[in-house]
Scaffold this motif. Sequence first.
Motif, mmCIF file in Angstrom:
data_model
loop_
_atom_site.group_PDB
_atom_site.id
_atom_site.type_symbol
_atom_site.label_atom_id
_atom_site.label_comp_id
_atom_site.label_asym_id
_atom_site.label_seq_id
_atom_site.Cartn_x
_atom_site.Cartn_y
_atom_site.Cartn_z
ATOM 1 N N VAL A 36 0.840 -1.198 0.000
ATOM 2 C CA VAL A 36 0.000 0.000 0.000
ATOM 3 C C VAL A 36 0.870 1.241 0.000
ATOM 4 N N ASP A 39 -1.191 8.547 0.694
ATOM 5 C CA ASP A 39 -1.585 9.651 -0.179
ATOM 6 C C ASP A 39 -1.261 10.971 0.501
ATOM 7 N N PRO A 47 0.215 8.090 -5.538
ATOM 8 C CA PRO A 47 -0.161 6.714 -5.250
ATOM 9 C C PRO A 47 -0.652 5.890 -6.445
ATOM 10 N N LEU A 48 -1.525 6.391 -7.245
ATOM 11 C CA LEU A 48 -2.129 5.551 -8.288
ATOM 12 C C LEU A 48 -1.145 5.109 -9.368
ATOM 13 N N THR A 65 -4.152 1.575 -1.575
ATOM 14 C CA THR A 65 -3.926 2.910 -1.040
ATOM 15 C C THR A 65 -4.181 2.912 0.454
ATOM 16 N N LEU A 68 -6.553 7.090 0.368
ATOM 17 C CA LEU A 68 -6.631 8.284 -0.478
ATOM 18 C C LEU A 68 -7.412 9.360 0.268
#
Length: 105
Positions: A36, A39, A47-48, A65, A68
């Motif tokens: 993970v 954010d 992150p993505l 994540t 987020l």
Amino acid sequence: MTRPFRFGVQVGEATDRHAWDRIARQAEALGYATLVVPDHLVGPLAPLPALVAAAYATTTLRVGTLVLANDFRHPMVLAHEAATVDLLTDGRLELGLGAGWRADQ
């Protein structure tokens, strides 16, 4: 339906793509089920995109994540991006959403 107990690792820093690939592969090799990414608006990784890269570097590692921050993205844009990440990672996305907590952001 029962699920086995799993372990995950939180990672958010890498100096370049090769280092990020090594981190993801090492997490998978050590038996972690999920990697993970936080954010925060500090640090080198968004992150993505980082999750997609980690999934490409591995074969079974789930990516997610932690978490987020709700106010950083429009909900419709986030839904579209999350669906894209899930598609590009063959369904290995674990999406965490939250309000965020860092006062400096």
